[in-house]
Design an enzyme around this catalytic site. Structure first.
Site, PDB file in Angstrom:
ATOM      1  N   LYS A  88       0.871  -1.113   0.097  1.00  0.00           N
ATOM      2  CA  LYS A  88      -0.022   0.071  -0.056  1.00  0.00           C
ATOM      3  C   LYS A  88       0.774   1.270  -0.154  1.00  0.00           C
ATOM      4  O   LYS A  88       0.660   2.148  -0.853  1.00  0.00           O
ATOM      5  CB  LYS A  88      -0.791  -0.009   1.343  1.00  0.00           C
ATOM      6  CG  LYS A  88      -1.747  -1.287   1.322  1.00  0.00           C
ATOM      7  CD  LYS A  88      -2.423  -1.011   2.610  1.00  0.00           C
ATOM      8  CE  LYS A  88      -1.807  -0.761   3.882  1.00  0.00           C
ATOM      9  NZ  LYS A  88      -1.125  -2.340   4.302  1.00  0.00           N
ATOM     10  N   ARG A 146      -9.357   1.128   9.216  1.00  0.00           N
ATOM     11  CA  ARG A 146      -8.747  -0.153   9.696  1.00  0.00           C
ATOM     12  C   ARG A 146      -9.906  -0.754  10.362  1.00  0.00           C
ATOM     13  O   ARG A 146      -9.753  -2.095  10.789  1.00  0.00           O
ATOM     14  CB  ARG A 146      -7.707  -0.019  10.208  1.00  0.00           C
ATOM     15  CG  ARG A 146      -6.369  -0.631   9.706  1.00  0.00           C
ATOM     16  CD  ARG A 146      -5.204  -0.011  10.509  1.00  0.00           C
ATOM     17  NE  ARG A 146      -4.139  -1.095  10.259  1.00  0.00           N
ATOM     18  CZ  ARG A 146      -3.026  -0.593   9.514  1.00  0.00           C
ATOM     19  NH1 ARG A 146      -3.000   0.526   8.986  1.00  0.00           N
ATOM     20  NH2 ARG A 146      -2.054  -1.417   9.560  1.00  0.00           N
ATOM     21  N   ARG A 186      12.043  -5.986   4.090  1.00  0.00           N
ATOM     22  CA  ARG A 186      11.852  -4.412   4.000  1.00  0.00           C
ATOM     23  C   ARG A 186      12.803  -3.510   4.841  1.00  0.00           C
ATOM     24  O   ARG A 186      13.153  -3.896   5.863  1.00  0.00           O
ATOM     25  CB  ARG A 186      10.364  -3.940   4.512  1.00  0.00           C
ATOM     26  CG  ARG A 186      10.376  -2.665   4.579  1.00  0.00           C
ATOM     27  CD  ARG A 186       8.800  -2.215   4.768  1.00  0.00           C
ATOM     28  NE  ARG A 186       8.117  -2.735   6.012  1.00  0.00           N
ATOM     29  CZ  ARG A 186       6.803  -2.584   6.121  1.00  0.00           C
ATOM     30  NH1 ARG A 186       6.172  -1.593   5.388  1.00  0.00           N
ATOM     31  NH2 ARG A 186       6.261  -2.842   7.185  1.00  0.00           N
ATOM     32  N   ARG A 213      11.953  -2.125  10.604  1.00  0.00           N
ATOM     33  CA  ARG A 213      10.699  -1.733  11.537  1.00  0.00           C
ATOM     34  C   ARG A 213      10.913  -2.878  12.565  1.00  0.00           C
ATOM     35  O   ARG A 213      10.778  -3.914  12.205  1.00  0.00           O
ATOM     36  CB  ARG A 213       9.476  -1.453  10.802  1.00  0.00           C
ATOM     37  CG  ARG A 213       9.371  -0.014  10.419  1.00  0.00           C
ATOM     38  CD  ARG A 213       8.210   0.047   9.496  1.00  0.00           C
ATOM     39  NE  ARG A 213       6.808  -0.501   9.859  1.00  0.00           N
ATOM     40  CZ  ARG A 213       5.762  -0.401   9.189  1.00  0.00           C
ATOM     41  NH1 ARG A 213       5.687   0.224   8.064  1.00  0.00           N
ATOM     42  NH2 ARG A 213       4.435  -0.948   9.628  1.00  0.00           N
ATOM     43  N   ARG A 260      -0.091  -9.068  13.531  1.00  0.00           N
ATOM     44  CA  ARG A 260      -0.512  -7.874  12.245  1.00  0.00           C
ATOM     45  C   ARG A 260      -1.527  -8.687  11.448  1.00  0.00           C
ATOM     46  O   ARG A 260      -2.606  -8.103  10.892  1.00  0.00           O
ATOM     47  CB  ARG A 260       0.478  -7.093  11.919  1.00  0.00           C
ATOM     48  CG  ARG A 260       1.162  -6.273  12.643  1.00  0.00           C
ATOM     49  CD  ARG A 260       2.475  -5.610  12.246  1.00  0.00           C
ATOM     50  NE  ARG A 260       2.290  -4.956  11.038  1.00  0.00           N
ATOM     51  CZ  ARG A 260       3.350  -4.752  10.145  1.00  0.00           C
ATOM     52  NH1 ARG A 260       4.490  -5.265  10.541  1.00  0.00           N
ATOM     53  NH2 ARG A 260       3.035  -3.998   9.137  1.00  0.00           N
TER      54      ARG A 260
HETATM   55  P1  AP5 Z   1       4.946  -1.660   1.702  1.00  0.00           P
HETATM   56  O1  AP5 Z   1       4.604  -0.707   0.618  1.00  0.00           O
HETATM   57  O2  AP5 Z   1       5.734  -1.228   2.717  1.00  0.00           O
HETATM   58  O3  AP5 Z   1       3.634  -2.475   2.317  1.00  0.00           O
HETATM   59  P2  AP5 Z   1       2.319  -1.655   3.193  1.00  0.00           P
HETATM   60  O4  AP5 Z   1       1.253  -2.429   2.554  1.00  0.00           O
HETATM   61  O5  AP5 Z   1       2.383  -0.434   3.160  1.00  0.00           O
HETATM   62  O6  AP5 Z   1       2.927  -2.413   4.407  1.00  0.00           O
HETATM   63  P3  AP5 Z   1       2.948  -1.825   5.996  1.00  0.00           P
HETATM   64  O7  AP5 Z   1       3.548  -2.741   6.788  1.00  0.00           O
HETATM   65  O8  AP5 Z   1       3.526  -0.356   6.037  1.00  0.00           O
HETATM   66  O9  AP5 Z   1       1.608  -1.902   6.307  1.00  0.00           O
HETATM   67  P4  AP5 Z   1       0.718  -1.723   7.548  1.00  0.00           P
HETATM   68  O10 AP5 Z   1      -0.790  -1.326   7.069  1.00  0.00           O
HETATM   69  O11 AP5 Z   1       0.742  -3.083   8.469  1.00  0.00           O
HETATM   70  O12 AP5 Z   1       1.567  -0.724   8.561  1.00  0.00           O
HETATM   71  P5  AP5 Z   1       1.113   0.804   8.962  1.00  0.00           P
HETATM   72  O13 AP5 Z   1       2.257   1.568   8.723  1.00  0.00           O
HETATM   73  O14 AP5 Z   1       0.035   1.119   8.143  1.00  0.00           O
HETATM   74  O15 AP5 Z   1       5.857  -2.960   1.102  1.00  0.00           O
HETATM   75  C1  AP5 Z   1       6.349  -3.964   1.988  1.00  0.00           C
HETATM   76  C2  AP5 Z   1       7.658  -4.257   1.426  1.00  0.00           C
HETATM   77  O16 AP5 Z   1       7.587  -4.974   0.087  1.00  0.00           O
HETATM   78  C3  AP5 Z   1       8.542  -3.001   1.008  1.00  0.00           C
HETATM   79  O17 AP5 Z   1      10.103  -3.498   1.293  1.00  0.00           O
HETATM   80  C4  AP5 Z   1       8.442  -2.737  -0.498  1.00  0.00           C
HETATM   81  O18 AP5 Z   1       9.813  -2.415  -1.038  1.00  0.00           O
HETATM   82  C5  AP5 Z   1       8.217  -4.281  -0.975  1.00  0.00           C
HETATM   83  N1  AP5 Z   1       7.096  -4.275  -2.093  1.00  0.00           N
HETATM   84  C6  AP5 Z   1       6.004  -3.655  -2.348  1.00  0.00           C
HETATM   85  N2  AP5 Z   1       5.309  -3.600  -3.294  1.00  0.00           N
HETATM   86  C7  AP5 Z   1       6.156  -4.726  -3.976  1.00  0.00           C
HETATM   87  C8  AP5 Z   1       5.798  -5.178  -5.276  1.00  0.00           C
HETATM   88  N3  AP5 Z   1       4.717  -4.990  -6.038  1.00  0.00           N
HETATM   89  N4  AP5 Z   1       6.614  -6.235  -5.630  1.00  0.00           N
HETATM   90  C9  AP5 Z   1       7.973  -6.521  -4.753  1.00  0.00           C
HETATM   91  N5  AP5 Z   1       8.234  -5.759  -3.529  1.00  0.00           N
HETATM   92  C10 AP5 Z   1       7.173  -4.867  -3.200  1.00  0.00           C
HETATM   93  O19 AP5 Z   1       0.708   0.485  10.320  1.00  0.00           O
HETATM   94  C11 AP5 Z   1       1.539   0.006  11.362  1.00  0.00           C
HETATM   95  C12 AP5 Z   1       1.026  -0.048  12.765  1.00  0.00           C
HETATM   96  O20 AP5 Z   1       0.341   1.300  13.017  1.00  0.00           O
HETATM   97  C13 AP5 Z   1      -0.369  -0.878  12.831  1.00  0.00           C
HETATM   98  O21 AP5 Z   1       0.162  -2.200  12.979  1.00  0.00           O
HETATM   99  C14 AP5 Z   1      -0.968  -0.412  13.931  1.00  0.00           C
HETATM  100  O22 AP5 Z   1      -0.564  -0.725  15.205  1.00  0.00           O
HETATM  101  C15 AP5 Z   1      -0.769   1.221  13.637  1.00  0.00           C
HETATM  102  N6  AP5 Z   1      -1.736   1.578  12.833  1.00  0.00           N
HETATM  103  C16 AP5 Z   1      -1.798   2.420  11.674  1.00  0.00           C
HETATM  104  N7  AP5 Z   1      -2.968   2.891  11.110  1.00  0.00           N
HETATM  105  C17 AP5 Z   1      -3.857   2.496  12.152  1.00  0.00           C
HETATM  106  C18 AP5 Z   1      -5.333   2.649  12.166  1.00  0.00           C
HETATM  107  N8  AP5 Z   1      -6.000   3.330  11.119  1.00  0.00           N
HETATM  108  N9  AP5 Z   1      -6.032   2.359  13.270  1.00  0.00           N
HETATM  109  C19 AP5 Z   1      -5.179   1.712  14.323  1.00  0.00           C
HETATM  110  N10 AP5 Z   1      -3.794   1.520  14.367  1.00  0.00           N
HETATM  111  C20 AP5 Z   1      -3.384   1.956  13.049  1.00  0.00           C
END
Ligand code: AP5
Length: 217
Positions: free
Chosen positions: A15, A90, A129, A162, A173
């Protein structure tokens, strides 16, 4: 016309990576709740202090805190051109709160893009990552490596892993995603806002698929 887009999908689905590309291409802000929360933690604000243990343990930060944070962010002037939400909503409660915020702003959601990504791919992506400690740019040790190992291409600062990408936290997660976030798929399907894209694809082909999905707007 403005675009109000939500990216929905499990951790590691891509994402953040695709939101950044779409944001540059269509010149609309990328709003990531994960990035905002991590920045609050780094600045040691009271929100950051409260959120830290939830994030470190792979749990969701409580709805009321995240909704309040997003109410504030969605008042910023750049949002009048539309936005790409990454990581919000979420939970169904957050989705309802978002509806309320957007109805007051008269900016209804245009599209929800669901990244359908398999667990094997997720585990591989998250274990490889690396993110920039300064600007947040994302890399993958094999799929999207930086030009110089361990250093950000954009700003030259060190790359870090991370804490919540440790295998046990990733498993939690994923469990939280299945229990609390996956119900949003049906929520948005019923509102005829949902499009599914193949999250397992490499970055280039997936960008093509996203562009196709956005042609309906
Ligand atoms: P990446 O693009 O980083 O994936 P992502 O879907 O953004 O993954 P995240 O782990 O950041 O998502 P998340 O939703 O768990 O975390 P968030 O930060 O929102 O890609 C991952 C890897 O793959 C990278 O190395 C990239 O280079 C590679 N890649 C990507 N696409 C590729 C492709 N097509 N081909 C090959 N390689 C690829 O949230 C973190 C924490 O914050 C949560 O656990 C929670 O505690 C809190 N939080 C955040 N939002 C909320 C909310 N709304 N409510 C409550 N808690 C929240």
């Amino acid at each position: 016309m403005t675009w109000q887009i939500v990216l929905l999908g499990p951790p590691g689905a891509g994402k953040g990576t695709h939101a950044k590309i779409l944001s540059d291409r269509y010149r609309i802000p990328h709003i990531s709740t994960g990035d905002i929360l991590r920045s609050q933690i780094q600045q040691e604000t009271s929100l950051g202090k409260h959120a830290k243990s939830f994030i470190d343990n792979g749990k969701l930060v409580p709805d009321e805190l995240v909704v309040e944070m997003m109410k504030t962010r969605l008042q910023d002037p750049d949002v009048r051109h539309g936005f790409i939400l990454d990581g919000f909503p979420r939970t169904v409660e957050q989705a309802r709160a978002l509806d309320e915020i957007l109805s007051i702003k008269k900016m209804p959601l245009s599209l929800v893009l669901e990244f359908d990504t398999s667990e094997d791919v997720i585990v591989d992506r998250l274990s490889g990552r690396w993110s920039c400690s300064n600007c947040g740019a994302n890399y993958h040790v094999r799929n999207i490596p930086p030009a110089k190992e361990g250093i950000c291409d954009r700003c030259g600062q060190p790359l870090v892993q991370r804490k919540d990408d440790e295998p046990e936290t990733v498993r939690e997660r994923l469990r939280v995603y299945r229990d609390q976030t996956a119900p949003l798929i049906e929520f948005y399907e019923k509102r005829k806002l949902l499009r599914v894209v193949s999250g397992d694809l490499d970055v280039g082909p997936l960008q093509e698929e996203l562009a196709q999905s956005m042609k309906c707007l």
